[in-house]
Design a protein around this motif. Structure first.
Motif, PDB file in Angstrom:
ATOM      1  N   GLN A  29      -8.384  -0.668  -1.305  1.00 31.69           N
ATOM      2  CA  GLN A  29      -8.296  -1.722  -0.502  1.00 31.69           C
ATOM      3  C   GLN A  29      -9.518  -1.695   0.060  1.00 31.69           C
ATOM      4  O   GLN A  29     -11.044  -2.469  -0.170  1.00 31.69           O
ATOM      5  N   ASP A  54      -5.448  -0.947  -5.009  1.00 29.13           N
ATOM      6  CA  ASP A  54      -5.295  -1.750  -3.799  1.00 29.13           C
ATOM      7  C   ASP A  54      -5.715  -2.724  -3.274  1.00 29.13           C
ATOM      8  O   ASP A  54      -6.911  -2.822  -2.453  1.00 29.13           O
ATOM      9  N   GLU A  55      -5.590  -4.179  -3.956  1.00 32.01           N
ATOM     10  CA  GLU A  55      -5.813  -5.330  -3.047  1.00 32.01           C
ATOM     11  C   GLU A  55      -7.825  -5.046  -3.747  1.00 32.01           C
ATOM     12  O   GLU A  55      -8.763  -5.002  -2.334  1.00 32.01           O
ATOM     13  N   THR A  57       0.279  -1.242  -0.148  1.00 30.08           N
ATOM     14  CA  THR A  57       0.269  -0.301  -0.112  1.00 30.08           C
ATOM     15  C   THR A  57       0.814   1.119   0.522  1.00 30.08           C
ATOM     16  O   THR A  57       0.460   2.410  -1.031  1.00 30.08           O
TER      17      THR A  57
HETATM   18 MG   LIG Z   1      -1.811  -2.845   2.083  1.00 34.37          MG
END
Ligand SMILES: [Mg+2]
Ligand SMILES: Nc1ncnc2c1ncn2[C@@H]1O[C@H](COP(=O)(O)OP(=O)(O)OP(=O)(O)O)[C@@H](O)[C@H]1O
Lengths: 251, 250
Positions: free
Chosen positions: A77, A155-156, A41
């Protein structure tokens, strides 16, 4: 083209990233994978310009990145905190367009287009709290696409979704990125997702001792597109990549 | 309907008790009129129209001071809540001023503004400022950091961030502050009327007390109670409409 020229990041005395270098040619899909806490991140935030690297620099088309810009969109995320809960789906997508000062007749048309592209047409008037996680993540992606980014940072994005929803969204993102020739940097915890989506996969790992994240391995994925959830995942090359990277991700 | 029934029954029982106590002359009727006489007085005030002028005066007084407090509180709260520097300078001062009872500043206000409506408005605004102000500061300080980053990547100007993200996000906090402020504004409207002989329900209650017209005194209190109840519920209704998105889930 996005380039990281040995990027290092420290928070106080804690070094989080060390000596991370890579190039992402325009239109390429880069996947970054690594264990929790290795600085994924943080790296994404550096690429976005939200934090300045302690050493080295990031360039976009040769120009140093000095701060956040509309040309680099983020999909966060945690989707539960990434949408405006008081705005409807259409309103959330509109936020990006408002920031880009898109005026009325075009604005409505763009919203409609983005919503239908992400399969959200039927829930334009609903609030985020009324939607499933997968739908909320689609709204985030639609908003990001609305700002017409040259670089899409994710992000994911599918980390919290079930396998079926996840595979559907993987194919949509791959299709849209190819259609619009957007450069994508995609972070994930999931090795198969990384290989399935990426043209390039970078494995980050914490260096023994300092614990700083650095590049442990990088591969170029030479499986032609469009890829398919069934056949690509059974492709011997896919399995070979998986074999090669699997050991690096064990703790 | 079924949910208000117990409350209505309970209120009716209390009034019944009140009637009983008055009939048994447990307390001297000069201080303690029966509900019959109290509501009779109220009915007369309504039919003769004598109620509306003081009611309107008090309501307007409350409204002016409250609106001023809301405007000031939200503007100041936005400035303080969205800037760390402003917070460092101002927060301790606010914490010092906040517990100051508003009635303590009435003498100061009278000194500067005389026994005037302006004095009353100033006192009401000062006293009812704090709940809105503190709620606005709190709400803005807790703006979701990820949304702030989103605004940065969208290159939004500060004013846009405030209008589109920070203030709407703080709205639930601000609205509850606004509701507390309104209750304080009503109290201070009555208090300043009593202190400065300004026309209104507060003054009427005081005059009724001084001349032992107890039904009128009690009728005034009942009117104030009804007013507070209606105003609070009106705001609750507005709140529910403005925060529709919160009940949208389920
Ligand atoms: Mg992360
Ligand atoms: N602002 C900050 N100040 C201090 N330390 C930080 C800060 N941001 C991140 N860190 C630390 O840097 C390390 C890497 O964090 P980061 O969020 O980049 O990891 P990650 O790889 O994204 O993990 P995950 O997979 O769990 O999301 C962590 O140890 C974290 O505690």
């Amino acid at each position: 083209m996005i380039a990281a020229r040995p990027v290092g990041v420290s928070f106080g005395s804690r070094q989080v990233l060390a000596d991370v270098s890579f190039d992402v040619p325009s239109g390429q899909f880069l996947c970054i994978i690594g264990p929790s806490g290795c600085g994924k991140t943080t790296l994404l935030r550096v690429l976005a310009g939200l934090i300045a690297p302690t050493s080295g620099e990031v360039t976009a088309d040769g120009k140093a990145v000095r701060g956040p810009a509309r040309s680099r969109a983020i999909v966060f995320q945690d989707y539960t905190k990434a949408l405006l809960p008081w705005r409807t789906v259409a309103g959330n997508v509109a936020l990006g367009l408002e920031a880009c000062r898109v005026a009325e007749p075009q604005k409505s048309r763009r919203i409609e287009e983005l919503l239908s592209k992400m399969g959200l047409g039927h829930c334009a008037g609903q609030y985020p709290a009324q939607l499933s996680g997968g739908m909320q993540q689609r709204v985030q992606i639609a908003r990001a696409l609305g700002q017409d980014p040259q670089l899409l940072l994710m992000d994911e994005p599918f980390g919290a979704l079930d396998a079926i929803t996840r595979q559907g969204l993987q194919d949509e993102v791959a299709r849209i990125a190819a259609e619009q020739k957007t450069t994508v940097v995609f972070i994930t915890h999931d090795l198969e997702e990384a290989i399935y989506l990426g043209d390039q996969v970078i494995v980050l790992a914490a260096a023994p001792g300092t614990g700083a994240g650095r590049i442990a391995e990088r591969i170029t994925v030479e499986i032609p597109r469009p890829r398919s959830q069934l056949e690509t995942r059974e492709d011997p090359r896919f399995l070979a990549y998986r074999h090669r990277l699997f050991g690096l991700l064990k703790h | 309907m079924r949910r208000v029934l117990p409350a209505v029954l309970f209120a009716a029982a209390l009034i019944g008790l009140w009637q009983l106590a008055a009939e048994l002359k447990l307390i001297n009727p000069i201080f303690f009129p029966s509900p019959g006489r109290t509501f009779g007085e109220l009915y007369m005030q309504v039919t003769s129209g004598r109620l509306w002028q003081p009611l309107g005066a008090t309501a307007l007084r409350m409204l002016y001071g409250w609106l001023l407090a809301c405007g000031l509180g939200i503007a100041l709260g936005a400035a303080i809540g969205s800037s760390r520097t402003a917070r460092e300078y101002l927060e301790p001062l606010l914490d010092f001023l906040r517990p100051l009872p508003a009635s303590a500043i009435i003498p100061v206000a009278i000194l500067f503004l005389g026994l005037s409506p302006a004095m009353s408005t100033a006192v009401i605004a000062f006293g009812s400022l704090w709940p809105v102000l503190l709620a606005a500061v709190h709400g803005l300080k807790n703006t979701e950091p990820q949304l702030v980053e989103l605004c940065e990547t969208l290159e939004m100007r500060r004013s846009q961030v405030l209008a589109k993200v920070a203030l709407p996000g703080a709205l639930p906090d601000i609205l509850s502050g606004v509701r507390v402020s309104l209750a304080i504004a009503l109290i201070l409207a009555v208090v300043t009327e009593m202190q400065a002989s300004l026309p209104g329900l507060g003054q009427n209650i005081l005059l009724a007390q001084r001349s032992f017209r107890s039904p009128e005194l009690y009728a005034g209190i009942v009117v104030l109670g009804i007013m507070g109840f209606l105003v609070n519920n009106g705001l609750l209704l507005a709140e529910r409409r403005l925060l529709r998105w919160r009940s949208a889930a389920v």
